[in-house]
Design an enzyme around this catalytic site. Sequence first.
Site, PDB file in Angstrom:
ATOM      1  N   ASP A   1       0.781  -1.233   0.000  1.00 50.27           N
ATOM      2  CA  ASP A   1       0.000   0.000   0.000  1.00 50.27           C
ATOM      3  C   ASP A   1       0.817   1.291   0.000  1.00 50.27           C
ATOM      4  O   ASP A   1       0.260   2.367   0.041  1.00 50.27           O
ATOM      5  CB  ASP A   1      -0.953   0.002   1.191  1.00 50.27           C
ATOM      6  CG  ASP A   1      -0.230  -0.225   2.520  1.00 50.27           C
ATOM      7  OD1 ASP A   1       1.008  -0.081   2.590  1.00 50.27           O
ATOM      8  OD2 ASP A   1      -0.932  -0.571   3.486  1.00 50.27           O
TER       9      ASP A   1
ATOM     10  N   HIS B   1       5.455  -8.293  -1.931  1.00 51.97           N
ATOM     11  CA  HIS B   1       4.415  -8.349  -2.967  1.00 51.97           C
ATOM     12  C   HIS B   1       4.414  -7.111  -3.857  1.00 51.97           C
ATOM     13  O   HIS B   1       3.456  -6.863  -4.576  1.00 51.97           O
ATOM     14  CB  HIS B   1       3.034  -8.529  -2.333  1.00 51.97           C
ATOM     15  CG  HIS B   1       2.891  -9.811  -1.598  1.00 51.97           C
ATOM     16  ND1 HIS B   1       2.995 -11.039  -2.215  1.00 51.97           N
ATOM     17  CD2 HIS B   1       2.670 -10.079  -0.287  1.00 51.97           C
ATOM     18  CE1 HIS B   1       2.839 -12.000  -1.313  1.00 51.97           C
ATOM     19  NE2 HIS B   1       2.643 -11.440  -0.150  1.00 51.97           N
TER      20      HIS B   1
END
Length: 81
Positions: free
Chosen positions: A33, A50
Site C-alpha cells: 500500500d 508483494h
Amino acid sequence: FDLARVQPGSQYGAMLTMERRGFVDAIVTQNYDNLFRKSGFPVEKLFEVHGNIMREHCPDCGREYERTFPVEQEDNDDGDH
C-alpha cells in the site's frame, strides 16, 4: 477507497523512529500500500515482498516511478481484469 490518499498511522512513525535510533536494520513487508515509503522509511532498507501498487518500473531504462494517483482497471472481453 482511494489508497493514494491514505496516510501512514502512528505505527509507521514508530518504525521510522526505531530505524533512526539504530534498532531496525530493515523491514520486510507483505504490505503493498506504499505506507512505509510515505512514512519516510528509507527505501534501501525496505523489502516489499508483494511489490507496491503505487510504483511503476520501466523495463527499458530500469527506473522506478511513484504515482500519486490510483489507476483504475477495466474489464477485458473475457471478464478478467
